[in-house]
Enzyme design. Structure first.
Site, PDB file in Angstrom:
ATOM      1  N   GLY A 239       0.759  -1.241   0.000  1.00  0.00           N
ATOM      2  CA  GLY A 239       0.000   0.000   0.000  1.00  0.00           C
ATOM      3  C   GLY A 239       0.788   1.289   0.000  1.00  0.00           C
ATOM      4  O   GLY A 239       0.216   2.369  -0.171  1.00  0.00           O
ATOM      5  N   CYS A 342     -13.316   2.806 -28.795  1.00  0.00           N
ATOM      6  CA  CYS A 342     -14.613   3.444 -28.993  1.00  0.00           C
ATOM      7  C   CYS A 342     -15.334   3.650 -27.668  1.00  0.00           C
ATOM      8  O   CYS A 342     -16.351   3.019 -27.392  1.00  0.00           O
ATOM      9  CB  CYS A 342     -15.442   2.611 -29.953  1.00  0.00           C
ATOM     10  N   TYR A 371       0.379  -2.031 -12.102  1.00  0.00           N
ATOM     11  CA  TYR A 371      -1.025  -2.017 -12.519  1.00  0.00           C
ATOM     12  C   TYR A 371      -1.189  -1.412 -13.913  1.00  0.00           C
ATOM     13  O   TYR A 371      -2.156  -0.729 -14.208  1.00  0.00           O
ATOM     14  CB  TYR A 371      -1.896  -1.268 -11.479  1.00  0.00           C
TER      15      TYR A 371
HETATM   16  N1  LLP Z   1      -1.453  -6.977  -0.670  1.00  0.00           N
HETATM   17  C1  LLP Z   1      -2.762  -7.092  -0.913  1.00  0.00           C
HETATM   18  C2  LLP Z   1      -3.549  -8.050  -0.156  1.00  0.00           C
HETATM   19  C3  LLP Z   1      -3.358  -6.283  -1.901  1.00  0.00           C
HETATM   20  O1  LLP Z   1      -4.666  -6.384  -2.127  1.00  0.00           O
HETATM   21  C4  LLP Z   1      -2.568  -5.358  -2.624  1.00  0.00           C
HETATM   22  C5  LLP Z   1      -3.141  -4.516  -3.658  1.00  0.00           C
HETATM   23  C6  LLP Z   1      -1.186  -5.295  -2.330  1.00  0.00           C
HETATM   24  C7  LLP Z   1      -0.673  -6.115  -1.337  1.00  0.00           C
HETATM   25  C8  LLP Z   1      -0.246  -4.374  -3.050  1.00  0.00           C
HETATM   26  O2  LLP Z   1      -0.559  -3.040  -2.851  1.00  0.00           O
HETATM   27  P1  LLP Z   1       0.446  -1.885  -3.349  1.00  0.00           P
HETATM   28  O3  LLP Z   1       1.692  -1.992  -2.527  1.00  0.00           O
HETATM   29  O4  LLP Z   1       0.699  -2.103  -4.784  1.00  0.00           O
HETATM   30  O5  LLP Z   1      -0.316  -0.636  -3.090  1.00  0.00           O
HETATM   31  N2  LLP Z   1      -5.282  -1.346  -9.520  1.00  0.00           N
HETATM   32  C9  LLP Z   1      -5.114  -0.335  -8.505  1.00  0.00           C
HETATM   33  C10 LLP Z   1      -4.452  -0.868  -7.276  1.00  0.00           C
HETATM   34  C11 LLP Z   1      -5.169  -2.047  -6.658  1.00  0.00           C
HETATM   35  C12 LLP Z   1      -4.466  -2.591  -5.460  1.00  0.00           C
HETATM   36  C13 LLP Z   1      -5.061  -3.883  -5.037  1.00  0.00           C
HETATM   37  N3  LLP Z   1      -4.385  -4.538  -3.961  1.00  0.00           N
HETATM   38  C14 LLP Z   1      -4.331   0.821  -9.118  1.00  0.00           C
HETATM   39  O6  LLP Z   1      -3.991   0.761 -10.296  1.00  0.00           O
HETATM   40  O7  LLP Z   1      -4.100   1.827  -8.447  1.00  0.00           O
END
Ligand code: LLP
Length: 420
Positions: A239, A342, A371
């Protein structure tokens, strides 16, 4: 810090000109900087080096085999959410004993796969999932290592679509119910309780929500330990945010400094699941201007990449900086950068101040390493783009551009439609 910089007026990834990549590979394509990836991993690793920890890269952020392999070689574990991600992680050589498996909808088949290869633990998100996992583990005559994913009800102050730790969220088990669920887990003979998991959201740009969540989780850990439950791992999820525009997220070292006092002398291994902070600024989407178009109210730059290649702007209104590959001063135009799909929602940028662009100009959509490709699709029957990895002065195509044949792979026209 990343390795996308201008040299003599041309944007480079490490020692490779993006003009050269476009010439040889074509556009659109994703370009990843190996040095940036590794640097981000090491910064994270170093930040937490003072206490027992394991970094499990969130495969959903970027699941290209070369990217995973680069991180595996650094010692990274993997955070997965599907059988497909497990397959990829193993294909990249990941150590199964460093893999954690989250997600609200794990199937029995996925559970069996993960049990057979011997992952570190399942981050279980509901009572029914726990019961199902117990069934699968008993059938395989083994014990399933688990953490329960608790929902600490902390507001991560990020986009609602990527906030996951609130009461209304589909994820995890309410922290209030957690003791009851742990008692349930203890009563199941084929379940072995190992830890507590939480993940509160993504693109978080402050330390406080992490500290709040961890404090709440640690209260639970103490309560569980008093009950005699052996908790060895606290998995605080991923996160940590990155800079897309003017955000000022804390560096990993600041996060580590804030959580260190909470973890002192607790005999806990901390698991982290960073995705974006490792891969986000290690990649760009390289695209080419097809047409310039003057609308009645707005001007448009039509490029060859679209929302199917990079969904974040359309889906979340996300901002991605866009740089010309051949340096030009800003201020030439204000326009929407749009793709060929489109849909009115197909844009990479809206009302963006840009240099005076011409047809054929190359653009780099920045911060697209997380992502980006993983959320891409074949919408409008657009073949998915190539992925390139740069290291020093060399580059490799680490995923070929799809061909039209790939678009129809597995499709069949039944015989009755071929008659007559
Ligand atoms: N762990 C779990 C259980 C998660 O659900 C996620 C992300 C992470 C770790 C990794 O989070 P990060 O460090 O990347 O913030 N598609 C969205 C982001 C969705 C995140 C979903 N879960 C975007 O493009 O911003």
């Amino acid at each position: 810090m990343h390795h996308f910089q201008y040299k003599d007026g041309v944007l480079y990834c490490e020692g490779v000109s993006l003009e050269g990549v476009a010439r040889e590979v074509g556009t659109p394509c994703y370009v990843y900087s190996h040095s940036t990836l590794i640097r981000h991993y090491r910064v994270m690793e170093e930040a937490f080096s003072a206490f027992p920890h394991l970094i499990c890269f969130a495969v959903k952020a970027n699941s290209n085999l070369a990217v995973l392999r680069a991180l595996v070689r650094e010692g990274s574990g993997m955070d997965i959410v599907s059988g497909g991600e497990l397959f990829r992680a193993l294909r990249a050589g990941a150590d199964p004993t460093k893999i954690v498996f989250a997600g609200v909808g794990k199937t029995e088949r996925e559970m069996e796969y993960a049990l057979r290869v011997g992952i570190l633990m399942f981050n279980v998100e509901s009572e029914q999932e726990l019961e199902t996992l117990q069934g699968v583990a008993c059938r395989l005559d083994t014990k399933a290592p688990v953490a329960l994913r608790v929902n600490p009800d902390v507001d991560p102050k990020t986009h609602p679509y990527i906030s996951t730790g609130l009461k209304k969220s589909k994820f995890g088990i309410s922290i209030k119910e957690a003791v009851k669920e742990y008692e349930k887990a203890l009563s199941l003979p084929c379940i072995e309780v190992k830890g507590v998991h939480c993940h509160i959201g993504s693109q978080i740009t402050q330390v406080e929500p992490f500290v709040d969540a961890l404090q709440r989780v640690l209260v639970l850990v103490e309560e569980l330990r008093e009950m005699g439950v052996g908790i060895s791992y606290v998995d605080m999820g991923g996160g940590l945010g990155i800079q897309y525009k003017d955000e000022d997220p804390p560096p990993p070292s600041e996060l580590a400094r804030s959580v260190a006092p909470l973890l002192a002398e607790r005999d806990i291994t901390l698991i982290l699941e960073p995705g974006r902070v490792i891969a986000g600024n290690a990649g760009i989407l390289l695209t080419k201007v097809l047409y310039l178009k003057k609308g009645e109210l707005k001007d448009f730059v039509v490029v060859d990449a679209a929302m199917n290649d990079l969904a974040r702007p359309s889906l979340y209104g996300a901002y991605h900086a866009i740089l010309p590959v051949v340096e030009k001063p800003l201020g030439g135009m204000v326009a929407d950068v749009v793709g060929p799909i489109c849909e009115s929602g197909d844009f990479l940028a809206q009302e963006r101040e840009l240099p005076a662009l011409d047809r054929g100009d190359l653009l780099a959509v920045m911060s697209a390493g997380a992502y980006g490709f993983t959320m891409s699709s074949n919408y409008n029957s657009r073949p998915r783009v190539a992925e390139v990895m740069v290291k020093g002065g060399e580059f490799w195509v680490v995923r070929e551009r799809e061909a039209y044949e790939d678009l129809v792979k597995g499709e069949r026209i039944p015989a009755f439609l071929l008659e007559g």
